[in-house]
Design a protein around this motif. Structure first.
Motif, PDB file in Angstrom:
ATOM      1  N   LEU A 147     -18.844   1.324   6.189  1.00 57.61           N
ATOM      2  CA  LEU A 147     -18.415   0.789   6.498  1.00 57.61           C
ATOM      3  C   LEU A 147     -16.908   1.595   6.078  1.00 57.61           C
ATOM      4  N   ILE A 148     -16.797   2.475   6.960  1.00 58.93           N
ATOM      5  CA  ILE A 148     -15.082   2.311   6.576  1.00 58.93           C
ATOM      6  C   ILE A 148     -13.738   1.669   7.661  1.00 58.93           C
ATOM      7  N   VAL A 149     -12.800   0.614   6.755  1.00 60.64           N
ATOM      8  CA  VAL A 149     -12.550  -0.338   7.021  1.00 60.64           C
ATOM      9  C   VAL A 149     -11.029   0.057   6.763  1.00 60.64           C
ATOM     10  N   GLY A 150     -10.124   0.314   7.651  1.00 55.81           N
ATOM     11  CA  GLY A 150      -8.718   0.675   7.784  1.00 55.81           C
ATOM     12  C   GLY A 150      -8.148  -1.134   7.800  1.00 55.81           C
ATOM     13  N   SER A 151      -7.189  -1.730   6.792  1.00 51.85           N
ATOM     14  CA  SER A 151      -6.555  -2.713   7.004  1.00 51.85           C
ATOM     15  C   SER A 151      -5.075  -2.507   7.349  1.00 51.85           C
ATOM     16  N   ASP A 152      -4.672  -4.369   7.378  1.00 49.01           N
ATOM     17  CA  ASP A 152      -3.167  -4.180   7.516  1.00 49.01           C
ATOM     18  C   ASP A 152      -2.792  -4.664   6.693  1.00 49.01           C
ATOM     19  N   SER A 153      -3.482  -4.569   5.224  1.00 44.40           N
ATOM     20  CA  SER A 153      -2.696  -5.189   3.879  1.00 44.40           C
ATOM     21  C   SER A 153      -1.621  -4.797   3.352  1.00 44.40           C
ATOM     22  N   ARG A 154      -0.616  -5.259   2.781  1.00 37.65           N
ATOM     23  CA  ARG A 154       0.707  -4.643   2.862  1.00 37.65           C
ATOM     24  C   ARG A 154       0.551  -4.839   1.098  1.00 37.65           C
ATOM     25  N   GLU A 155      -0.204  -5.018   0.439  1.00 40.84           N
ATOM     26  CA  GLU A 155      -0.281  -5.308  -0.487  1.00 40.84           C
ATOM     27  C   GLU A 155       0.480  -3.541  -1.496  1.00 40.84           C
ATOM     28  N   GLY A 156       1.403  -3.631  -2.866  1.00 42.53           N
ATOM     29  CA  GLY A 156       2.048  -2.694  -3.094  1.00 42.53           C
ATOM     30  C   GLY A 156       3.446  -2.432  -2.338  1.00 42.53           C
ATOM     31  N   LEU A 157       3.662  -2.907  -1.020  1.00 44.99           N
ATOM     32  CA  LEU A 157       4.786  -2.707  -0.575  1.00 44.99           C
ATOM     33  C   LEU A 157       5.855  -3.183  -0.544  1.00 44.99           C
ATOM     34  N   THR A 158       7.055  -3.016  -1.202  1.00 44.51           N
ATOM     35  CA  THR A 158       7.976  -3.847  -0.822  1.00 44.51           C
ATOM     36  C   THR A 158       8.712  -3.751  -0.084  1.00 44.51           C
ATOM     37  N   GLU A 160      11.759  -2.954   1.853  1.00 46.97           N
ATOM     38  CA  GLU A 160      12.134  -2.130   1.691  1.00 46.97           C
ATOM     39  C   GLU A 160      11.563  -0.896   2.676  1.00 46.97           C
ATOM     40  N   ASP A 161      10.138  -1.345   2.551  1.00 46.51           N
ATOM     41  CA  ASP A 161       8.788  -0.275   2.562  1.00 46.51           C
ATOM     42  C   ASP A 161       8.348  -0.382   4.135  1.00 46.51           C
ATOM     43  N   LYS A 162       7.876  -2.091   4.180  1.00 47.15           N
ATOM     44  CA  LYS A 162       7.392  -3.033   5.104  1.00 47.15           C
ATOM     45  C   LYS A 162       8.647  -2.205   6.623  1.00 47.15           C
ATOM     46  N   LYS A 163       9.793  -2.616   6.466  1.00 43.34           N
ATOM     47  CA  LYS A 163      10.766  -2.037   6.664  1.00 43.34           C
ATOM     48  C   LYS A 163      10.847  -0.807   7.744  1.00 43.34           C
ATOM     49  N   ASP A 164      10.870   0.074   6.614  1.00 43.21           N
ATOM     50  CA  ASP A 164      10.989   1.159   6.573  1.00 43.21           C
ATOM     51  C   ASP A 164       9.268   1.988   7.509  1.00 43.21           C
ATOM     52  N   LEU A 165       8.212   1.074   6.879  1.00 42.59           N
ATOM     53  CA  LEU A 165       6.886   1.637   8.129  1.00 42.59           C
ATOM     54  C   LEU A 165       6.622   1.283   8.949  1.00 42.59           C
ATOM     55  N   HIS A 166       7.364   0.312   9.348  1.00 45.21           N
ATOM     56  CA  HIS A 166       7.380  -0.814  10.892  1.00 45.21           C
ATOM     57  C   HIS A 166       5.759  -1.930  10.770  1.00 45.21           C
ATOM     58  N   THR A 167       5.380  -2.806   9.095  1.00 42.83           N
ATOM     59  CA  THR A 167       4.074  -3.058   9.356  1.00 42.83           C
ATOM     60  C   THR A 167       4.932  -4.239  10.080  1.00 42.83           C
ATOM     61  N   ASP A 245     -25.134   0.043   3.873  1.00 41.41           N
ATOM     62  CA  ASP A 245     -25.365   0.075   2.733  1.00 41.41           C
ATOM     63  C   ASP A 245     -23.970   0.243   1.929  1.00 41.41           C
ATOM     64  N   HIS A 246     -22.747   0.758   2.185  1.00 41.02           N
ATOM     65  CA  HIS A 246     -21.644   0.808   1.046  1.00 41.02           C
ATOM     66  C   HIS A 246     -20.917   0.521   2.126  1.00 41.02           C
ATOM     67  N   TYR A 247     -19.228   0.410   1.308  1.00 47.79           N
ATOM     68  CA  TYR A 247     -18.306  -0.815   1.728  1.00 47.79           C
ATOM     69  C   TYR A 247     -16.826   0.290   1.722  1.00 47.79           C
ATOM     70  N   ALA A 248     -15.656   0.858   2.433  1.00 48.80           N
ATOM     71  CA  ALA A 248     -14.716   0.833   1.785  1.00 48.80           C
ATOM     72  C   ALA A 248     -13.389   1.085   2.392  1.00 48.80           C
ATOM     73  N   GLU A 249     -12.421  -0.051   1.988  1.00 42.45           N
ATOM     74  CA  GLU A 249     -11.346  -0.394   2.589  1.00 42.45           C
ATOM     75  C   GLU A 249     -10.293   0.250   2.121  1.00 42.45           C
ATOM     76  N   ILE A 250      -8.749   0.432   2.778  1.00 45.34           N
ATOM     77  CA  ILE A 250      -8.102   1.334   2.547  1.00 45.34           C
ATOM     78  C   ILE A 250      -6.704   0.229   3.239  1.00 45.34           C
ATOM     79  N   GLY A 251      -5.590   0.356   2.819  1.00 42.17           N
ATOM     80  CA  GLY A 251      -4.561  -0.488   2.770  1.00 42.17           C
ATOM     81  C   GLY A 251      -3.212   0.307   3.809  1.00 42.17           C
ATOM     82  N   PHE A 252      -2.408  -0.199   3.972  1.00 44.20           N
ATOM     83  CA  PHE A 252      -1.089   0.498   5.028  1.00 44.20           C
ATOM     84  C   PHE A 252      -0.791   1.555   3.141  1.00 44.20           C
ATOM     85  N   GLY A 253      -0.277   0.807   2.539  1.00 38.28           N
ATOM     86  CA  GLY A 253       0.458   1.541   1.765  1.00 38.28           C
ATOM     87  C   GLY A 253      -0.397   2.668   0.737  1.00 38.28           C
TER      88      GLY A 253
END
Length: 419
Positions: A147-158, A160-167, A245-253
């Motif tokens: 199960l591959i998940v793309g989350s809207d996590s802003r972890e690690g974003l400043t 300025e990053d949030k504004k630049d990436l429109h998150t 069987d396995h789970y993988a997730e990645i956030g915006f940053g």
């Protein structure tokens, strides 16, 4: 007449028998060598008069026979080379041996580097999801399901990053995309699950309240919001019958950093893409997208005729291309690219606690195979893409017949026939 008996010149019993016409009497040389303190036993005849072939009786030069060579004698240390001998042969270099030794040394270095890289990369995996907490799990079927998940996590974003990436700066985390990657004997299937899928969320215990929440029907995205990855996995298993069987997730940053570490991802767009909400502003044609552009591309949906469904097709296309580049020789064999890719990807990738580095590599290779045509990309069969609901607005309803058939084929690891 001479009183000396005639002897043959080659009679080896006489010390001067060879090299002269007649045998020479001892008197010719005075007295026997032993009486004149001739060569000491180690160089000549043994003490006591015993006969020994010491080189004099045959005209031998020291060093050619079996006798010892006197110091400074012919052929001895510091002396001239034997009169009839040859200079020692140095021999030609044994190139086969040298190549073998060099090859073994190279393989040893490769082995050490590979093992070190493996343990370094394995230590960076964030094993934060405990699938052992998932309740009422279905039995295992054929093949492997990720199960591959793309989350809207802003972890690690400043900010300025949030504004630049429109998150934006919304609290908490929600799923931005969900896919089941099935690998088995009948190829690979990448199956997208719309986040607005209207499904049953089984009963669970609230993470904060500790209270038992009864089963309910809502959008699939809500399962992640209410109970995190474990409840999302349980909801997917409950509605598909497939064991994850396995789970993988990645956030915006993490997504942005991964793309940038690869030097961008090469994409060919059929049409220009411009979306104010995601910040996408891309021209038509083939181009290299950096991390910021890539994130905007996979998030935009307003330009797609079928909104979320069109966005999922873009996400599948992009992820397959990314996996292909990440697994290419130009990346794997170049340490200046490989190590940044591993570092940036694993730093923000969240996986289940049973995920090994080998499992993760298998997942990426399977995604690469889909790009190469050895697999199938699809979305779960849709019955109604705009189902009105009482609490959740417009939702997506799966086709009950086709989806059931599809899940049965995946569970048995059979060839997928549903389209």
């Amino acid at each position: 007449m001479s009183e000396w008996p005639e002897v043959r010149n080659n009679d080896r019993r006489y010390p001067y028998g060879s090299g002269s016409g007649h045998p020479r009497p001892q008197g010719a040389g005075g007295v026997p060598r032993a009486q004149h303190g001739g060569p000491p036993p180690q160089y000549g005849a043994p003490a006591g008069g015993g006969h020994r072939d010491d080189g004099y009786n045959t005209g031998q030069v020291y060093g050619r026979g079996g006798g010892a060579v006197p110091p400074g004698g012919s052929g001895g240390p510091g002396g001239p080379p034997p009169a009839s001998g040859r200079a020692p042969r140095t021999g030609r270099p044994n190139w086969r041996k040298r190549i073998t030794i060099g090859l073994l040394a190279f393989l040893a270095v490769v082995l050490v580097v590979s093992v070190s890289t493996y343990f370094w990369a394995d230590s960076k995996l964030r094993r934060e999801v405990d699938l052992g907490k998932v309740e009422d799990r279905p039995p295992s079927g054929g093949g492997t399901n990720y199960l591959i998940v793309g989350s809207d996590s802003r972890e690690g974003l400043t900010d300025e990053d949030k504004k630049d990436l429109h998150t934006g700066s919304a609290d908490g985390k929600r799923t931005d995309s969900m896919m089941i990657l099935h690998t088995g004997d009948n190829g690979t299937t990448m199956l997208s699950l719309p986040r607005d899928s209207y499904v049953t969320i089984p009963a669970f215990t609230g993470q904060k309240s500790g209270k038992r929440i009864p089963a309910s029907t809502h959008k699939l995205n809500r399962a992640y919001s209410d109970g995190g990855p474990e409840l999302l996995v349980r909801t997917v298993e409950y509605n598909t019958g497939l064991r994850i069987d396995h789970y993988a997730e990645i956030g915006f940053g993490g997504f942005r950093n991964l793309v940038d570490s690869l030097g961008g991802v090469d994409m060919c767009l059929d049409k220009a893409v411009k979306d104010r909400d995601s910040g996408a502003d891309l021209k038509a044609g083939c181009q290299t997208l950096d991390g910021k552009q890539s994130l905007a591309f996979v998030r935009q949906r307003h330009q797609e005729a079928d909104q979320d469904l069109g966005r999922m097709r873009n996400q599948q296309k992009f992820l397959n291309t990314l996996a292909k580049q990440a697994a290419s020789p130009s990346t794997v064999l170049n340490p200046f690219t490989l190590y940044p890719v591993i570092g940036s990807g694993l730093d923000t990738l969240i996986v289940d606690d049973d995920m090994e580095l080998w499992d993760l590599a298998s997942m990426f290779w399977a995604m690469k195979d889909v790009t190469g045509g050895d697999g199938k990309q699809m979305t779960v069969p849709i019955g109604n893409a705009n189902l009105p609901t009482r609490e959740d607005g417009s939702a997506v309803k799966w086709d009950p017949v086709k989806s059931k058939q599809l899940f049965a084929e995946l569970k048995k690891d059979e060839k997928v026939t549903v389209s």
